[in-house]
Design an enzyme around this catalytic site. Structure first.
Site, PDB file in Angstrom:
ATOM      1  N   LYS A 165      12.187  -3.391 -30.390  1.00 17.12           N
ATOM      2  CA  LYS A 165      12.606  -1.984 -30.359  1.00 17.12           C
ATOM      3  C   LYS A 165      12.319  -1.253 -29.051  1.00 17.12           C
ATOM      4  O   LYS A 165      11.992  -0.074 -29.039  1.00 17.12           O
ATOM      5  CB  LYS A 165      11.944  -1.215 -31.517  1.00 17.12           C
ATOM      6  CG  LYS A 165      12.358  -1.702 -32.892  1.00 17.12           C
ATOM      7  CD  LYS A 165      11.629  -0.977 -33.999  1.00 17.12           C
ATOM      8  CE  LYS A 165      10.254  -1.536 -34.214  1.00 17.12           C
ATOM      9  NZ  LYS A 165       9.617  -1.011 -35.449  1.00 17.12           N
ATOM     10  N   ASP A 200       5.458  -0.937 -41.429  1.00 15.70           N
ATOM     11  CA  ASP A 200       6.121   0.103 -42.222  1.00 15.70           C
ATOM     12  C   ASP A 200       6.710  -0.428 -43.533  1.00 15.70           C
ATOM     13  O   ASP A 200       6.735   0.284 -44.535  1.00 15.70           O
ATOM     14  CB  ASP A 200       7.188   0.831 -41.395  1.00 15.70           C
ATOM     15  CG  ASP A 200       8.121  -0.106 -40.656  1.00 15.70           C
ATOM     16  OD1 ASP A 200       8.001  -1.340 -40.812  1.00 15.70           O
ATOM     17  OD2 ASP A 200       8.971   0.386 -39.903  1.00 15.70           O
TER      18      ASP A 200
HETATM   19 MG    MG Z   1       9.104   4.292 -38.955  1.00 14.10          MG
END
Ligand code: MG
Ligand code: ADP
Length: 464
Positions: A165, A200
């Protein structure tokens, strides 16, 4: 004109290559299931890492006390404080603060990043109220949501396998993430212990389970994409530790790294990958997640501009800037309901500096957004079916009472890109069939991941 026809031919060719007919989605789902088995069988057995999280107990509702969480995994990071009141009171209160990460820290040194995070955390801790129910003398405890691939060494430690990312901090790879955060906290005398290190997906799974015992998996569709689910410990050949009492183990799939010859990839996806920070990796993520969808649209528009003068004789210079078209802007264009597609016109003018687009051109841009979003959404649905298949929950069991399977979904893409999320849910029904689909529930777990990490910090407290 010939130019318009050429532009349409480029668009159609792209659309064909992005095609996701049901038969193809079934192949993708099957491939996902196969890779899940392979990743569970042996370390390195698959592109799917199927990481053992060491979380073998999900929240029950009995958790009590004041806990902190830190959520790092994209462009922002958040600090949270929750007061847990057990079965009676549940989450009695929660506060959070969001801090954006300066881009230079995403590609700088590990120390600089963790110093920045510890400082923000300390600032937040300083706002702890007088009335906060903290046991005096006890160290504060923190659940750390770190959403990058980590090789867990215990529930509260793990080493970074690689960045994704858009992060790229070389000296952090292979290092213990919790050790680095702890060092940064010690430097500024912040007395806090990390008792759970999760990502997450696991946070979202834990947060979802806290409210609903039927939650069996979590999927993130945000800047990146990933999934986690609850596996039977006995179905994990590569696990040689003691069998957990619960008989279960949460697996972090790291499905963003999934790839298969069945994935519909185009020349633009190949080029995006080659020019990315992590070529050859995260192929599933690169065609599904928020970090990349707008960029794919830009690349196709650029080809149409270069080879078919779609925006006139000159190629608009801004169209050549990587990542200039962000997914939220793409989504705003896709959702434009005005008769003259005003939003599309404004975005093209403001972001790409292309003035005076015709309605016909704007329609083409919306169509392109639809092609890119539809492919991502339908592949996400296929991924979920892959998980359900692995768990034997994708088909009716003879004689068995149908159990509910709830999948907790979170992430900005799922939350804000409604064309994407509704397409994903439609496709899931299409793949499962009416009858089974009734027992599969997609639940938006709004920010379950932060709360989930705090809950896991509580259930793994050093004071239990
Ligand atoms: Mg997040
Ligand atoms: P992260 O994944 O970074 O932890 P989020 O879950 O909040 O954070 O997701 C943020 C991502 O969601 C953004 O990078 C963007 O790609 C996507 N996103 C945010 N808002 C929108 C929107 N309105 N439309 C489409 N995508 C969006």
């Amino acid at each position: 004109s010939g130019k318009w026809a050429k532009a349409m031919a480029i668009l159609k060719e792209f659309e064909n290559k992005c095609g996701t007919p049901i038969a193809k989605l079934r192949q993708v789902a099957d491939a996902m299931t196969v890779e899940m088995h392979a990743g569970l069988a042996s370390e390195g057995g698959s592109k799917l890492k199927m990481i053992i999280s060491y979380v073998d107990n999900l929240p029950t509702g009995d958790e009590q006390g004041l806990f902190y969480a830190l959520d790092l995994g994209g462009t922002n990071f958040r600090v949270l404080r929750v007061q847990l009141g057990g079965k009676e009171k549940g989450v009695a209160s929660q506060e959070f603060e969001e801090v954006s990460i300066p881009p230079h820290l995403m590609i700088g040194s590990s120390e600089a990043l963790f110093d920045f995070i510890a400082a923000a955390l300390a600032k937040f801790v300083a706002t702890e109220g007088e009335g906060s129910h903290r046991y005096p003398g006890r160290q504060r405890e923190l659940g750390f949501t770190f959403s990058f691939p980590v090789r867990q060494t215990s529930v509260s430690s793990g080493t970074l396998i690689k960045w994704t990312k858009g992060f790229s901090i070389e000296d952090a790879v292979g290092e213990d993430v919790v050790g680095q955060l702890t060092k940064a906290m010690e430097k500024i005398d912040l007395d806090m212990r990390v008792t759970a290190l999760v990502n997450d997906t696991i946070g979202t799974l834990a947060g979802g389970r806290y409210y609903n015992p039927d939650v069996i998996a979590a999927v993130i569709l945000g800047t990146g994409t990933n999934a986690a689910y609850v596996e039977r410990a006995q179905a994990i050949p590569k696990w040689h530790g003691p069998l957990p009492k619960s008989g279960e183990m949460v697996i972090n799939m790291e499905w963003g790294n999934f790839r298969s010859s069945h994935l519909p990839l185009t020349e633009h996806d190949q080029a995006l990958d080659t020019e990315s920070l992590n070529p050859g990796e995260q192929i599933f993520e690169k065609i599904i997640s928020g970090m990349y969808l707008g960029e794919i649209v830009r690349r196709v528009l650029l080809k149409m501009a270069e080879e078919a003068s779609f925006f006139g004789d000159n190629v608009p210079p801004h169209l050549r800037v990587p990542f200039i078209l962000r997914t939220p802007d793409m989504s705003a264009m896709h959702h434009d309901t005005s008769s003259d597609l005003k939003v599309v016109g404004n975005k093209l003018r403001d972001i790409l500096e292309i003035p005076n687009t015709t309605l016909k051109m704007r329609k083409v841009v919306v169509e392109l957004c639809d092609i890119v979003a539809t492919r991502g959404a339908r592949l996400s649905a296929a991924g979920i079916v892959g998980i359900l298949k692995k768990l034997g929950r994708d088909s009716a069991r003879e004689g068995a009472e149908q159990q509910k399977s709830v999948i907790a979904l979170d992430g900005g893409l799922f939350e804000h890109y409604s064309e994407f999320s509704s397409c994903m849910e439609r496709t899931l029904k299409e793949l499962l069939g009416e009858e089974i689909a009734q027992n599969i529930v997609i639940e938006h777990s709004n920010d379950g991941s932060g709360i989930g990490a705090a809950l896991l910090a509580a259930s793994h407290s050093q004071f239990l």
